[in-house]
Design a protein around this motif. Structure first.
Motif, PDB file in Angstrom:
ATOM      1  N   HIS A  45     -12.632 -10.583  29.260  1.00 57.50           N
ATOM      2  CA  HIS A  45     -12.712 -10.718  27.810  1.00 57.50           C
ATOM      3  C   HIS A  45     -11.812  -9.709  27.127  1.00 57.50           C
ATOM      4  CE1 HIS A  45     -14.423  -9.803  23.763  1.00 57.50           C
ATOM      5  NE2 HIS A  45     -14.354 -11.128  23.688  1.00 57.50           N
ATOM      6  N   ASN A  46     -10.970 -10.209  26.247  1.00 53.96           N
ATOM      7  CA  ASN A  46     -10.154  -9.360  25.369  1.00 53.96           C
ATOM      8  C   ASN A  46     -10.724  -9.438  23.964  1.00 53.96           C
ATOM      9  OD1 ASN A  46      -7.783  -8.313  26.945  1.00 53.96           O
ATOM     10  ND2 ASN A  46      -7.573 -10.503  27.390  1.00 53.96           N
ATOM     11  N   ALA A  47     -11.040  -8.299  23.382  1.00 55.22           N
ATOM     12  CA  ALA A  47     -11.568  -8.288  22.019  1.00 55.22           C
ATOM     13  C   ALA A  47     -10.555  -8.919  21.082  1.00 55.22           C
ATOM     14  CB  ALA A  47     -11.889  -6.861  21.585  1.00 55.22           C
ATOM     15  N   PRO A  48     -11.004  -9.738  20.144  1.00 59.95           N
ATOM     16  CA  PRO A  48     -10.063 -10.389  19.222  1.00 59.95           C
ATOM     17  C   PRO A  48      -9.378  -9.371  18.318  1.00 59.95           C
ATOM     18  CG  PRO A  48     -12.326 -10.765  18.523  1.00 59.95           C
ATOM     19  CD  PRO A  48     -12.399 -10.115  19.868  1.00 59.95           C
ATOM     20  N   ASN A  49      -8.121  -9.622  18.037  1.00 58.16           N
ATOM     21  CA  ASN A  49      -7.338  -8.726  17.195  1.00 58.16           C
ATOM     22  C   ASN A  49      -6.363  -9.554  16.378  1.00 58.16           C
ATOM     23  OD1 ASN A  49      -5.964  -6.549  16.082  1.00 58.16           O
ATOM     24  ND2 ASN A  49      -6.075  -5.363  17.972  1.00 58.16           N
ATOM     25  N   PHE A  50      -6.189  -9.189  15.116  1.00 54.75           N
ATOM     26  CA  PHE A  50      -5.234  -9.934  14.281  1.00 54.75           C
ATOM     27  C   PHE A  50      -4.222  -9.034  13.594  1.00 54.75           C
ATOM     28  CE2 PHE A  50      -9.465  -9.751  12.311  1.00 54.75           C
ATOM     29  CZ  PHE A  50      -9.235  -8.898  11.247  1.00 54.75           C
ATOM     30  N   VAL A  51      -4.294  -7.727  13.825  1.00 58.59           N
ATOM     31  CA  VAL A  51      -3.279  -6.805  13.306  1.00 58.59           C
ATOM     32  C   VAL A  51      -2.703  -6.028  14.485  1.00 58.59           C
ATOM     33  CG1 VAL A  51      -2.823  -4.782  11.872  1.00 58.59           C
ATOM     34  CG2 VAL A  51      -4.353  -6.570  11.041  1.00 58.59           C
ATOM     35  N   THR A  52      -1.413  -6.133  14.690  1.00 57.46           N
ATOM     36  CA  THR A  52      -0.795  -5.439  15.816  1.00 57.46           C
ATOM     37  C   THR A  52      -0.392  -4.014  15.454  1.00 57.46           C
ATOM     38  OG1 THR A  52       1.362  -6.394  15.245  1.00 57.46           O
ATOM     39  CG2 THR A  52       0.009  -7.571  16.872  1.00 57.46           C
ATOM     40  N   ARG A  53       0.100  -3.828  14.209  1.00 54.52           N
ATOM     41  CA  ARG A  53       0.445  -2.473  13.777  1.00 54.52           C
ATOM     42  C   ARG A  53       0.611  -2.445  12.253  1.00 54.52           C
ATOM     43  NH1 ARG A  53       5.416  -4.588  15.210  1.00 54.52           N
ATOM     44  NH2 ARG A  53       7.215  -3.951  13.935  1.00 54.52           N
ATOM     45  N   ILE A  54       0.518  -1.236  11.710  1.00 56.29           N
ATOM     46  CA  ILE A  54       0.748  -1.000  10.280  1.00 56.29           C
ATOM     47  C   ILE A  54       1.710   0.167  10.154  1.00 56.29           C
ATOM     48  CG2 ILE A  54      -0.299  -0.438   8.056  1.00 56.29           C
ATOM     49  CD1 ILE A  54      -2.928  -1.565   9.105  1.00 56.29           C
ATOM     50  N   GLU A  55       2.716   0.000   9.306  1.00 57.00           N
ATOM     51  CA  GLU A  55       3.720   1.042   9.112  1.00 57.00           C
ATOM     52  C   GLU A  55       3.845   1.387   7.629  1.00 57.00           C
ATOM     53  OE1 GLU A  55       7.363  -0.461  10.645  1.00 57.00           O
ATOM     54  OE2 GLU A  55       6.721  -0.397  12.749  1.00 57.00           O
ATOM     55  N   THR A  56       4.381   2.584   7.365  1.00 58.93           N
ATOM     56  CA  THR A  56       4.746   2.945   6.003  1.00 58.93           C
ATOM     57  C   THR A  56       6.016   2.196   5.626  1.00 58.93           C
ATOM     58  OG1 THR A  56       6.100   4.817   6.708  1.00 58.93           O
ATOM     59  CG2 THR A  56       3.758   5.247   6.276  1.00 58.93           C
ATOM     60  N   GLN A  57       6.424   2.353   4.390  1.00 59.86           N
ATOM     61  CA  GLN A  57       7.621   1.662   3.915  1.00 59.86           C
ATOM     62  C   GLN A  57       8.866   2.064   4.694  1.00 59.86           C
ATOM     63  OE1 GLN A  57       8.727   2.559  -0.098  1.00 59.86           O
ATOM     64  NE2 GLN A  57       9.713   0.602  -0.427  1.00 59.86           N
ATOM     65  N   ASP A  58       8.920   3.330   5.136  1.00 57.50           N
ATOM     66  CA  ASP A  58      10.100   3.780   5.876  1.00 57.50           C
ATOM     67  C   ASP A  58       9.915   3.707   7.384  1.00 57.50           C
ATOM     68  OD1 ASP A  58       8.263   5.780   6.124  1.00 57.50           O
ATOM     69  OD2 ASP A  58       9.490   7.365   5.239  1.00 57.50           O
ATOM     70  N   GLY A  59       8.898   2.968   7.842  1.00 51.93           N
ATOM     71  CA  GLY A  59       8.763   2.678   9.261  1.00 51.93           C
ATOM     72  C   GLY A  59       7.917   3.636  10.073  1.00 51.93           C
ATOM     73  N   GLN A  60       7.234   4.581   9.450  1.00 53.91           N
ATOM     74  CA  GLN A  60       6.365   5.492  10.192  1.00 53.91           C
ATOM     75  C   GLN A  60       5.077   4.771  10.574  1.00 53.91           C
ATOM     76  OE1 GLN A  60       5.742   9.211   8.174  1.00 53.91           O
ATOM     77  NE2 GLN A  60       7.910   9.494   7.737  1.00 53.91           N
ATOM     78  N   LEU A  61       4.675   4.917  11.822  1.00 52.48           N
ATOM     79  CA  LEU A  61       3.505   4.195  12.342  1.00 52.48           C
ATOM     80  C   LEU A  61       2.208   4.797  11.810  1.00 52.48           C
ATOM     81  CD1 LEU A  61       2.663   1.917  14.331  1.00 52.48           C
ATOM     82  CD2 LEU A  61       2.401   3.702  16.068  1.00 52.48           C
ATOM     83  N   ILE A  62       1.365   3.951  11.253  1.00 51.19           N
ATOM     84  CA  ILE A  62       0.041   4.374  10.792  1.00 51.19           C
ATOM     85  C   ILE A  62      -1.022   3.937  11.794  1.00 51.19           C
ATOM     86  CG2 ILE A  62      -1.695   4.128   8.977  1.00 51.19           C
ATOM     87  CD1 ILE A  62       0.578   3.518   7.031  1.00 51.19           C
ATOM     88  N   TYR A  63      -0.907   2.683  12.242  1.00 49.60           N
ATOM     89  CA  TYR A  63      -1.924   2.103  13.134  1.00 49.60           C
ATOM     90  C   TYR A  63      -1.239   1.216  14.158  1.00 49.60           C
ATOM     91  CZ  TYR A  63      -5.352  -1.400  14.678  1.00 49.60           C
ATOM     92  OH  TYR A  63      -6.123  -2.242  15.435  1.00 49.60           O
ATOM     93  N   SER A  64      -1.729   1.273  15.381  1.00 50.46           N
ATOM     94  CA  SER A  64      -1.260   0.366  16.429  1.00 50.46           C
ATOM     95  C   SER A  64      -2.476  -0.138  17.196  1.00 50.46           C
ATOM     96  CB  SER A  64      -0.303   1.080  17.383  1.00 50.46           C
ATOM     97  OG  SER A  64       0.147   0.192  18.383  1.00 50.46           O
ATOM     98  N   ALA A  65      -2.552  -1.447  17.395  1.00 49.24           N
ATOM     99  CA  ALA A  65      -3.714  -2.035  18.057  1.00 49.24           C
ATOM    100  C   ALA A  65      -3.808  -1.561  19.501  1.00 49.24           C
ATOM    101  CB  ALA A  65      -3.618  -3.556  18.013  1.00 49.24           C
ATOM    102  N   VAL A  66      -5.004  -1.225  19.923  1.00 48.35           N
ATOM    103  CA  VAL A  66      -5.275  -0.823  21.307  1.00 48.35           C
ATOM    104  C   VAL A  66      -6.126  -1.911  21.946  1.00 48.35           C
ATOM    105  CG1 VAL A  66      -6.334   0.893  22.806  1.00 48.35           C
ATOM    106  CG2 VAL A  66      -5.196   1.614  20.691  1.00 48.35           C
TER     107      VAL A  66
END
Length: 841
Positions: free
Chosen positions: A670-691
């Motif tokens: 079982h893989n937990a469902p996920n619908f967001v792979t990553r979130i970045e700032t406007q200039d491309g800095q990573l805020i969140y990445s799906a694990v």
């Protein structure tokens, strides 16, 4: 005569001697005026420069609000969150037609001044502004950045001086190219279009870099006044504005005469105008749910800004990358629309000349349905307008003079009931529907001078509501045949009933190998019906039975070829394992029992309740089933520890069920469902990445047996596809909910159809079963995927049998000896599985 001559000579000498004195005095006064004016001007500009002007930091970092963009997995923009719908464009990215049109029209000497056009200013003063003002592009930017335009003369003069100072400062800090870019990005083109990039998409349906000269001229023409030169609402004025811009471009040699004539004669085309709305565009239900999810995520400390504040999705210009595939999403929405059109057509045929709010309903049920309808009435703008007209004044007086009074409809209803039944307040306190402090407030109101006025206003309001909601008029209502609107003659009450009688649907598609959600449809039309049915809980019916069968196979080693008699089984009252208060003996859905033996394959395919009860009795209690369902991703707290879960009584969401079925398609993992792979700032800095969250829910051997059973259960539709498929239908009591859960090796699809209320349903199993209501959506969707060459959907991949696994799966064609041999080999395979025995094995 001599005396006269002498006097004239003397007078002439006096005049001549006075001239130098007068001239010296005039010169001195002029210099005095000059120096006073100079000092005054310096002091004035000094005072202006010290009065409420932006500091250096503000000039170097002007505040802009940026729209957050949502992207699909195939790099398509899915939507935006914004207060200001702005997409930043650098000067190098700007369409040169926009730049040329801007300079030619707004500031011909832009590249030759330092923020103030002295020649233009002198002309404006001499002509008193009749030929236009003298604001440079830099001054206009200063106004956009730091203040609104003043409305009266004197404040406007003072503001103009401030603009000069700010403009000079801006020119010192930014290049000409940066100033142009900032101006075109900052300007509000209305219709939720802040900046030229958003405006190009809104008005012309294309990116700004693809605008043609006449289209660029329209947008630059709007800079004078976007409300007056709005091309959507005032095409004639917008055309005149465009032509002025084109004329200026010709005058400044940005256009040839031939080009000018060609573009000036083009008609204004607004056919691609589209203002961005949350309820329009692709995946509106998903975007609505995504909003809640992202907001909750960004409140967590680990995802905050370096200064500790939270990101704002409406102003910070984030980039949200989702797992949704835009092509699959379009196919999903089309499949739902096509199926629901047929479902709704049949529904209206079945219910013709019948009222769901009274049909086959006893008095208790009629009251439940009437109360539900009244709640719908009270949610309308029409009702609240009438309520405000009658009740606002008396509500305000009571709430201002009686401590703790906060009046709602239910409060007034309770006080009326107490007036008729003196024990009512005591009853609702015992039921914990109201607190003692609430009752005290009620009693104070009823004893006050306001009570008679409140009752009178309430009666007056109810009278108008009844009249208004039962008066026929032309109303715009939803049209399921076009997924749009139509006008019908009906009462507002009939309109509410009409919309409530539309069957709803939900659909979810998940990649079982990753848990990524690829398509999400939460309803039939988000603009009309905004409730999302992907995350809402509904009874799941027989789609829950594979968890029971999977438990029986994995815990007890039961063979899928095992036969169980189709007879009524029961669990006695006070059974020590199940602890029921009374005997439980459910029937099959058709209330018939054949008495014949059925293999588990056939029993699951036919959704026989008899066999499910038998398996639950053999297991001894529901906990093992709950554990397996929990390992497959269903929250255990949603599943009550009662034997009836084997028939599908738990209320679960489409997300829960599709996620759980993805385990079957992924070798028991079982893989937990996920619908967001990553979130970045406007200039491309990573805020969140799906694990990824992954776990083994069922051994691959047991899981493959279940895959075989699901394939057999869905063999009725298997020939419709190139892909290998399995699945299970589900139907709840009284045909309220219809389900189909479909699996392929690379995609799992859950579909649900039902009404918003339990009395919005079909009247027979023929129309109301999951195989009729929900399964066609799956069929249409998968066929569309297989036919779409852009997706490269792999139709050749097959469910992979575990290495060394050798169990024949088509038990129903065996003779007795083959069945026995298959069961023997099944047990041998299972005994080799290290997970077969428990710790006490």
């Amino acid at each position: 005569m001599a005396n006269s001559s002498s006097k004239n000579t003397s007078t002439k000498d006096s005049i001549q001697s006075a001239k130098p004195t007068y001239m010296r005095r005039m010169a001195r006064n002029m210099w005095l005026i000059f120096f006073i004016g100079l000092i005054g001007t310096v002091l004035f500009f000094l005072a202006v420069s010290m009065s409420n002007l932006p500091d250096t930091a503000a000039l170097e970092n002007p505040e802009f609000e940026y729209a957050t963009k949502i992207y699909t997995s195939d790099n398509q923009e899915l939507g935006r969150y914004f207060r200001k719908n702005r997409d930043w464009v650098t000067h190098d990215e700007l369409n040169p037609h926009l730049v040329n049109a801007l300079v030619a029209t707004e500031d011909e000497r832009f590249h030759n001044h330092i923020g103030i056009d002295y020649k233009g200013t002198a002309r404006a003063v001499i002509r008193l502004g009749k030929d236009g003002g003298a604001s440079t592009i830099t001054q206009q930017l200063a106004r956009l950045l730091f203040h609104e335009k003043a409305k009266s003369f004197i404040p406007r003069v003072l503001q103009k001086f401030k603009e000069w100072i700010i403009a000079v400062r801006i020119e010192k800090r930014y290049t000409k190219e940066e100033i142009i870019s900032m101006y075109l990005n900052k300007f509000d083109f209305i219709n939720d279009s802040d900046g030229v990039a958003a405006a190009a998409i809104t008005y012309f349906g294309k990116k700004q870099e693809n605008l043609e000269i006449d289209e660029a001229a329209v947008l630059i023409g709007m800079l004078k006044n976007p409300w007056i030169y709005n091309p959507k609402r005032s095409p004639e004025k917008a055309t005149l504005g465009r032509d002025v811009v084109l004329k200026q471009m010709l005058r400044n040699e940005f256009l040839t005469q031939e080009e000018y004539d060609m573009y000036r004669n083009r008609p204004l085309d607004m056919s691609r105008f589209k203002r961005q709305e949350d309820s329009e565009g692709l995946a509106p239900y998903f975007r609505s749910e995504l909003t809640k999810w992202v907001k909750n995520l960004l409140r967590q400390d680990e995802y905050k800004k370096p200064d500790g504040s939270s990101y704002n999705i409406y102003t910070d210009g984030l980039k949200i990358y989702t797992s949704i595939d835009s092509r699959m999403q379009r196919h999903a929405e089309a499949a739902v629309r096509k199926n629901m059109k047929q479902v709704q057509k049949r529904y209206f045929q079945v219910w013709k000349n019948k009222d769901p709010w009274t049909y086959r309903a006893d008095d208790k049920q009629k009251k439940i349905r009437k109360d539900a309808l009244n709640r719908l009435i009270q949610q309308t703008d029409r009702y609240n307008f009438i309520k405000d007209k009658h009740m606002t004044k008396i509500f305000s007086e009571i709430e201002a003079n009686i401590e703790g009074a906060k009046l709602r409809n239910i409060d007034i209803i309770r006080m009326h009931k107490q007036e008729k039944n003196k024990a009512y307040f005591a009853d609702i306190v015992d039921l914990k529907w109201a607190s003692k402090s609430q009752i005290a407030v009620y009693k104070t109101i009823m004893k006050s001078e306001y009570w008679p006025a409140l009752k009178k206003a309430w009666r007056s309001m109810e009278k108008e509501v009844r009249k208004d909601f039962n008066t026929k008029r032309s109303l715009k209502v939803y049209d399921y045949t076009t997924n749009g609107y139509k006008t019908m003659e009906m009462t507002p009450l009939d309109s509410i009933k009409f919309h409530r009688q539309h069957m709803q649907s939900g659909m979810l598609a998940i990649d079982p190998a990753t848990g990524f959600v690829k398509a999400w449809v939460g309803g039939i039309n988000h603009k009309v019906f905004q409730y999302d049915h992907v995350n809402s809980n509904r009874q799941v019916g027989s789609t829950f039975k594979p968890f029971l069968y999977g438990t029986a196979i994995s815990v007890q080693g039961v063979s899928p070829c095992w036969e169980v008699d189709d007879i009524q089984y029961s669990i006695a009252a006070n059974d020590p394992n199940f602890k029921l208060l009374k005997k439980w003996e459910p029937a099959n859905s058709d209330n018939k029992f054949s008495g014949e033996p059925l293999t588990l394959y056939e029993a699951l395919k036919q959704s026989k309740n008899s066999v499910s009860v038998y398996l639950m009795k053999e297991l001894g209690d529901p906990e093992a089933v709950i554990d397996l369902a929990g390992n497959m991703g269903i929250p255990k707290k949603k599943i009550p520890a009662v034997p009836s879960i084997c028939l599908g009584t738990p209320e679960l969401s489409l997300m829960d069920m599709t996620s759980a079925y993805s385990t079957f398609a992924n070798n028991g993992i079982h893989n937990a469902p996920n619908f967001v792979t990553r979130i970045e700032t406007q200039d491309g800095q990573l805020i969140y990445s799906a694990v990824p969250e992954q776990r083994m829910a069922m051994s691959s051997n047991y899981n493959f047996v279940m895959v075989g059973m699901l394939k057999y259960a869905a063999k009725f539709i298997a020939s419709k596809f190139k892909s290998e498929i399995g699945g299970k239908t589900g139907t709840t009591n009284d045909h309220v909910d219809g389900w189909f859960m479909g699996i392929t090796p690379n995609l799992v699809v859950g579909t649900w159809v039902g009404g918003e209320d339990p009395w919005i349903r079909f009247l027979s199993i023929t129309d109301g079963q999951g195989g009729v209501m929900a399964r066609p959506t799956f069929v249409e969707f998968l066929q569309r995927l297989e036919a779409d060459p852009s997706l490269n959907f792999d139709t050749e991949v097959r469910f992979k049998a575990p290495e060394g696994f050798d169990i024949e799966t088509n038990c129903n064609i065996y003779d007795d000896e083959k069945k026995k041999d298959a069961e023997k080999r099944f047990l041998e395979d299972m005994l080799e599985d290290e997970d077969f025995f428990d710790e006490e094995g």
